[in-house]
Design a protein around this motif. Structure first.
Motif, PDB file in Angstrom:
ATOM      1  N   LYS A  59      10.041  -6.548   5.313  1.00 53.08           N
ATOM      2  CA  LYS A  59       9.151  -6.800   4.163  1.00 53.08           C
ATOM      3  C   LYS A  59       8.242  -5.616   3.861  1.00 53.08           C
ATOM      4  O   LYS A  59       7.885  -5.385   2.707  1.00 53.08           O
ATOM      5  N   ALA A  65      -3.368   1.840   4.258  1.00 53.82           N
ATOM      6  CA  ALA A  65      -4.393   1.889   5.290  1.00 53.82           C
ATOM      7  C   ALA A  65      -5.029   0.509   5.334  1.00 53.82           C
ATOM      8  O   ALA A  65      -4.930  -0.263   4.375  1.00 53.82           O
ATOM      9  N   ILE A  67      -7.409  -2.040   4.718  1.00 55.43           N
ATOM     10  CA  ILE A  67      -8.550  -2.175   3.801  1.00 55.43           C
ATOM     11  C   ILE A  67      -9.693  -2.921   4.488  1.00 55.43           C
ATOM     12  O   ILE A  67     -10.870  -2.593   4.302  1.00 55.43           O
ATOM     13  N   GLY A 108      -1.476   4.233   2.049  1.00 57.98           N
ATOM     14  CA  GLY A 108      -1.244   4.974   3.296  1.00 57.98           C
ATOM     15  C   GLY A 108       0.173   4.810   3.828  1.00 57.98           C
ATOM     16  O   GLY A 108       0.673   5.689   4.533  1.00 57.98           O
ATOM     17  N   GLU A 111       2.086   7.274   1.968  1.00 59.10           N
ATOM     18  CA  GLU A 111       1.663   8.600   2.449  1.00 59.10           C
ATOM     19  C   GLU A 111       2.245   8.890   3.835  1.00 59.10           C
ATOM     20  O   GLU A 111       2.611  10.031   4.132  1.00 59.10           O
ATOM     21  N   ALA A 139      -5.821   9.250   0.199  1.00 59.36           N
ATOM     22  CA  ALA A 139      -6.535  10.256   0.996  1.00 59.36           C
ATOM     23  C   ALA A 139      -5.835  10.592   2.298  1.00 59.36           C
ATOM     24  O   ALA A 139      -6.428  11.172   3.195  1.00 59.36           O
ATOM     25  N   LYS A 249      -9.999 -11.987  -2.003  1.00 61.77           N
ATOM     26  CA  LYS A 249      -8.879 -12.472  -2.826  1.00 61.77           C
ATOM     27  C   LYS A 249      -9.341 -12.869  -4.227  1.00 61.77           C
ATOM     28  O   LYS A 249      -9.121 -13.987  -4.676  1.00 61.77           O
TER      29      LYS A 249
HETATM   30  N1  CAA Z   1      -5.026  -3.684   4.572  1.00 62.72           N
HETATM   31  C1  CAA Z   1      -5.386  -4.804   5.241  1.00 62.72           C
HETATM   32  N2  CAA Z   1      -4.705  -5.962   5.168  1.00 62.72           N
HETATM   33  C2  CAA Z   1      -3.620  -5.985   4.370  1.00 62.72           C
HETATM   34  C3  CAA Z   1      -3.188  -4.876   3.640  1.00 62.72           C
HETATM   35  C4  CAA Z   1      -3.938  -3.673   3.770  1.00 62.72           C
HETATM   36  N3  CAA Z   1      -3.585  -2.542   3.146  1.00 62.72           N
HETATM   37  N4  CAA Z   1      -2.080  -5.220   2.921  1.00 62.72           N
HETATM   38  C5  CAA Z   1      -1.837  -6.510   3.208  1.00 62.72           C
HETATM   39  N5  CAA Z   1      -2.747  -6.968   4.094  1.00 62.72           N
HETATM   40  C6  CAA Z   1      -2.842  -8.312   4.662  1.00 62.72           C
HETATM   41  C7  CAA Z   1      -3.335  -9.306   3.632  1.00 62.72           C
HETATM   42  O1  CAA Z   1      -4.752  -9.268   3.512  1.00 62.72           O
HETATM   43  C8  CAA Z   1      -2.815 -10.604   4.218  1.00 62.72           C
HETATM   44  O2  CAA Z   1      -3.668 -10.994   5.272  1.00 62.72           O
HETATM   45  P1  CAA Z   1      -4.175 -12.531   5.374  1.00 62.72           P
HETATM   46  O3  CAA Z   1      -2.898 -13.320   5.629  1.00 62.72           O
HETATM   47  O4  CAA Z   1      -5.093 -12.498   6.533  1.00 62.72           O
HETATM   48  O5  CAA Z   1      -4.790 -12.878   4.071  1.00 62.72           O
HETATM   49  C9  CAA Z   1      -1.474 -10.186   4.844  1.00 62.72           C
HETATM   50  O6  CAA Z   1      -1.550  -8.775   5.029  1.00 62.72           O
HETATM   51  C10 CAA Z   1      -0.282 -10.484   3.949  1.00 62.72           C
HETATM   52  O7  CAA Z   1      -0.531  -9.898   2.672  1.00 62.72           O
HETATM   53  P2  CAA Z   1      -0.443 -10.717   1.299  1.00 62.72           P
HETATM   54  O8  CAA Z   1      -0.745 -12.158   1.514  1.00 62.72           O
HETATM   55  O9  CAA Z   1      -1.279  -9.985   0.286  1.00 62.72           O
HETATM   56  O10 CAA Z   1       1.135 -10.537   0.994  1.00 62.72           O
HETATM   57  P3  CAA Z   1       1.860 -10.568  -0.429  1.00 62.72           P
HETATM   58  O11 CAA Z   1       3.308 -10.603  -0.123  1.00 62.72           O
HETATM   59  O12 CAA Z   1       1.270 -11.613  -1.301  1.00 62.72           O
HETATM   60  O13 CAA Z   1       1.475  -9.148  -1.106  1.00 62.72           O
HETATM   61  C11 CAA Z   1       1.156  -6.749  -1.147  1.00 62.72           C
HETATM   62  C12 CAA Z   1       1.946  -7.956  -0.552  1.00 62.72           C
HETATM   63  C13 CAA Z   1       1.468  -6.624  -2.631  1.00 62.72           C
HETATM   64  C14 CAA Z   1       1.622  -5.506  -0.396  1.00 62.72           C
HETATM   65  C15 CAA Z   1      -0.366  -7.008  -0.947  1.00 62.72           C
HETATM   66  O14 CAA Z   1      -0.609  -7.350   0.413  1.00 62.72           O
HETATM   67  C16 CAA Z   1      -1.232  -5.821  -1.268  1.00 62.72           C
HETATM   68  O15 CAA Z   1      -1.469  -5.538  -2.437  1.00 62.72           O
HETATM   69  N6  CAA Z   1      -1.730  -5.106  -0.224  1.00 62.72           N
HETATM   70  C17 CAA Z   1      -2.646  -3.996  -0.408  1.00 62.72           C
HETATM   71  C18 CAA Z   1      -1.923  -2.763  -0.891  1.00 62.72           C
HETATM   72  C19 CAA Z   1      -2.920  -1.622  -1.069  1.00 62.72           C
HETATM   73  O16 CAA Z   1      -3.832  -1.699  -1.863  1.00 62.72           O
HETATM   74  N7  CAA Z   1      -2.721  -0.556  -0.285  1.00 62.72           N
HETATM   75  C20 CAA Z   1      -3.582   0.631  -0.330  1.00 62.72           C
HETATM   76  C21 CAA Z   1      -4.677   0.510   0.703  1.00 62.72           C
HETATM   77  S1  CAA Z   1      -5.848   1.857   0.679  1.00 62.72           S
HETATM   78  C22 CAA Z   1      -5.009   3.101   1.458  1.00 62.72           C
HETATM   79  O17 CAA Z   1      -3.875   3.017   1.802  1.00 62.72           O
HETATM   80  C23 CAA Z   1      -5.754   4.318   1.872  1.00 62.72           C
HETATM   81  C24 CAA Z   1      -5.992   5.528   1.242  1.00 62.72           C
HETATM   82  O18 CAA Z   1      -5.237   6.521   1.144  1.00 62.72           O
HETATM   83  C25 CAA Z   1      -7.355   5.594   0.772  1.00 62.72           C
END
Ligand code: CAA
Length: 257
Positions: A59, A65, A67, A108, A111, A139, A249
């Motif tokens: 999946k 990273a 969040i 991330g 990345e 980043a 959420k």
């Molecule tokens: N950080 C922390 N937790 C995360 C996560 C993340 N990047 N991505 C998913 N999770 C967690 C969710 O919070 C959820 O936890 P809970 O069951 O405790 O609520 C679990 O993983 C399952 O995720 P979803 O219920 O959201 O699963 P979904 O199938 O409905 O959606 C997804 C999948 C579209 C990938 C969605 O999880 C999502 O949008 N995730 C975040 C993606 C994102 O924004 N990534 C960038 C992060 S910032 C970064 O990477 C750093 C940088 O360079 C600055």
């Protein structure tokens, strides 16, 4: 040595690292980055290893990273800790690393795949840099490496919109070397890794170093710049709101400040 956030399996001269935080879609927290570096340190020091494969779950390769780990950090905390600096060590490895990406490779996660030497994708893979939706910016090298990989037009569009690329589009754009049916991804990647590991390790490492020279110079300046402004974005209200909204959420209410 065992790890909490990843699995390490040795198959003759190939090491397979599987990211293993399934409940968080393999979100990259500090522990995972530290353990990945420990595993890579060990594999780089082992002359019996000739190639490394990095993969995630069906999946998610990694959904970014973590969040939840970052959401409450202040500007002084992330600036003084040089947050994400540990991730840079992954990109500076000398042995070849192939990313085998199925499912989400976002933020991330994308990345991290870009830090590997090349990417093989399952047909269900999705690549994107959604940081803009959190009120921050990529980043861990994303603004620089994605631009080198795709050119300005596509990289800028993906960074400004957070749109995801399908595996097929990513291959056409040159981000991904090849696409496989999801159920064949790992087997095909391991076959290629075995072929690389069977070659001269010295020549392999020299080739890797030489190809990478094509990207040096202005890239390092760009990465330094990217990291510093990422630290600065933690001084904004929109970073707090964007990340809090994700954790709670709900849709974010940006003030654009
Ligand atoms: N950080 C922390 N937790 C995360 C996560 C993340 N990047 N991505 C998913 N999770 C967690 C969710 O919070 C959820 O936890 P809970 O069951 O405790 O609520 C679990 O993983 C399952 O995720 P979803 O219920 O959201 O699963 P979904 O199938 O409905 O959606 C997804 C999948 C579209 C990938 C969605 O999880 C999502 O949008 N995730 C975040 C993606 C994102 O924004 N990534 C960038 C992060 S910032 C970064 O990477 C750093 C940088 O360079 C600055």
């Amino acid at each position: 040595m065992s790890y909490e956030t990843l699995l390490l399996e040795i198959r003759e001269r190939v090491a397979l690292i599987t990211l293993n935080r399934p409940k968080a879609l393999n979100a990259l927290n500090s522990q995972l980055i530290a353990e990945l570096n420990q595993a890579l340190d060990r594999l780089e020091a082992d002359p019996a290893i000739g190639c490394i494969v990095l993969t995630g779950s069906p999946k998610a390769f990694a959904a970014g990273a973590d969040i939840k780990e970052m959401a409450e950090l202040s500007f002084p905390q992330i600036y003084l800790d040089d947050f994400f600096a540990a991730a840079d060590r992954i990109a500076n490895r000398r042995k070849p690393i192939i990313a085998a990406v199925a499912g989400y490779a976002l933020g991330g996660g994308c990345e991290l795949a870009l830090m590997c030497d090349f990417i093989y994708a399952a047909d269900n893979a999705r690549f994107g840099l959604p940081e803009i939706t959190l009120g921050v910016l990529p980043a861990i090298g994303g603004t620089q490496r994605l631009t080198h990989a795709l050119g300005k037009a596509k990289a800028m569009e993906l960074c400004l919109t957070g749109r995801q690329l399908t595996a097929e589009e990513a291959e056409r754009a040159g981000l991904v070397a090849r696409v496989f049916a999801a159920e064949q991804l790992l087997e095909e990647t391991l076959k290629v890794a075995e072929g690389i590991a069977a070659k001269s390790l010295t020549a392999t490492m020299m080739i890797k170093e030489s190809v990478n020279r094509a990207f040096e110079g202005s890239l390092s300046e760009g990465l330094r710049f990217e990291r510093r402004i990422f630290h600065a974005v933690f001084a904004t209200a929109d970073q707090k709101e964007g990340m809090a909204a994700f954790v709670e959420k709900r849709p974010p209410q940006f003030t654009h400040r």
